[in-house]
Design a protein around this motif. Structure first.
Motif, mmCIF file in Angstrom:
data_model
loop_
_atom_site.group_PDB
_atom_site.id
_atom_site.type_symbol
_atom_site.label_atom_id
_atom_site.label_comp_id
_atom_site.label_asym_id
_atom_site.label_seq_id
_atom_site.Cartn_x
_atom_site.Cartn_y
_atom_site.Cartn_z
ATOM 1 N N GLU A 67 0.847 -1.186 0.000
ATOM 2 C CA GLU A 67 0.000 0.000 0.000
ATOM 3 C C GLU A 67 0.884 1.238 0.000
ATOM 4 N N VAL A 68 0.580 2.183 -0.863
ATOM 5 C CA VAL A 68 1.366 3.413 -0.943
ATOM 6 C C VAL A 68 0.437 4.607 -0.801
ATOM 7 N N ALA A 69 0.994 5.688 -0.264
ATOM 8 C CA ALA A 69 0.176 6.870 0.010
ATOM 9 C C ALA A 69 -0.030 7.741 -1.214
ATOM 10 N N VAL A 82 16.699 6.614 -0.082
ATOM 11 C CA VAL A 82 15.385 6.018 0.157
ATOM 12 C C VAL A 82 14.537 6.178 -1.104
ATOM 13 N N PRO A 92 11.332 6.640 -3.523
ATOM 14 C CA PRO A 92 10.023 7.261 -3.295
ATOM 15 C C PRO A 92 8.969 6.200 -2.999
ATOM 16 N N ASP A 93 8.046 6.534 -2.136
ATOM 17 C CA ASP A 93 7.046 5.569 -1.682
ATOM 18 C C ASP A 93 6.280 4.948 -2.844
ATOM 19 N N TRP A 94 5.879 5.753 -3.817
ATOM 20 C CA TRP A 94 5.065 5.260 -4.918
ATOM 21 C C TRP A 94 5.785 4.213 -5.764
ATOM 22 N N HIS A 148 7.436 1.667 -4.845
ATOM 23 C CA HIS A 148 7.272 0.296 -4.345
ATOM 24 C C HIS A 148 6.134 -0.413 -5.080
#
Length: 253
Positions: A42-44, A212, A214-216, A218
């Motif tokens: 799950e990504v924000a 790190v 970026p969250d998206w 993943h």
């Protein structure tokens, strides 16, 4: 514990991993991929629209040291997905055109000299030696000649991709200082493709990285695994399976 089986009757990678019985050469199967697909992270944030289609270099089967590794979990599809993820990261971090191409090339060959699908210490050094001899064939597929210093940085990234930062020797740290962004980004891209592995504890862990992701990215990395591996299991060639997966990064879609 009962091993999971797929249609052929052979144990699945997931079942073998749970029982600590993974073989030297490991090939994706439908039950394992079904489990991976159900575990989408799950990504924000939604992925941004890329300015253009990122590079993806699909390695030739002849680049691999072991024929059994060509279709394995460290084979053609893994190296190609890492090249695509590297290209996306290179755009995110503002690398120039030469360094984007160099990173893509390094990613496409980083595991080509593996002897098996286990830890295989030294496979980065072996891939570096192969790349040094054959870089023209690799960059020729990208359609771009690269300066010698940039090629040297790509070779360094390949040689250190499989060495944890905390295990760098003094000499390796000195080499790292000459190509930090290529090394860091190759490690990130390689880490993101760990969604293909059959146990969640082996999936991406940013604590091992210096940059790190970026969250998206993943979710994008996970989707690339599922789409390309499913297409391959459905009978597509490696190249067609990868092109199918790459469509999710196309800004025209």
């Amino acid at each position: 514990m009962t091993q999971q089986t797929h249609r052929s009757g052979a144990a699945s990678l997931r079942g073998l991993a749970e029982n600590r019985m993974l073989p030297d050469h490991q090939v994706m199967d439908q039950p394992t991929l079904d489990w991976i697909a159900e575990m989408r992270p799950e990504v924000a944030a939604a992925p941004p629209t890329l300015p253009h289609l990122p590079l993806m270099l699909v390695p030739e089967a002849t680049w691999f040291a072991q024929p059994r590794c060509v279709d394995s979990i460290h084979g053609v599809r893994h190296n190609a997905r890492v090249s695509l993820l590297s290209s996306i990261l290179a755009l995110e971090y503002g690398l120039d055109r030469d360094h984007r191409a160099a990173l893509c090339a390094a990613a496409a060959v980083h595991d080509c000299q593996r002897h098996n699908d286990r830890d295989d210490p030294g496979h980065g050094r072996r891939a570096t030696a192969w790349f040094t001899r054959n870089h023209a064939a690799v960059t020729g597929m990208i359609g771009r000649e690269l300066p010698q210093d940039v090629l040297a940085q790509a070779a360094t990234a390949i040689s250190l991709h499989d060495v944890p930062y905390e295990r760098f020797t003094v000499q390796q740290n000195q080499r790292y200082q000459r190509a930090p962004h290529l090394i860091d980004l190759l490690k990130v891209a390689d880490c993101l493709d760990r969604y293909r592995l059959p146990l969640a504890r082996w999936w991406p862990d940013p604590s091992h990285l210096r940059l790190v992701p970026p969250d998206w990215l993943h979710a994008t990395a996970h989707d690339l695994v599922v789409r390309s591996e499913q297409a391959r299991l459905d009978g597509a060639s490696n190249h067609r399976a990868l092109i199918h997966a790459r469509q999710i990064t196309d800004p025209a879609q």
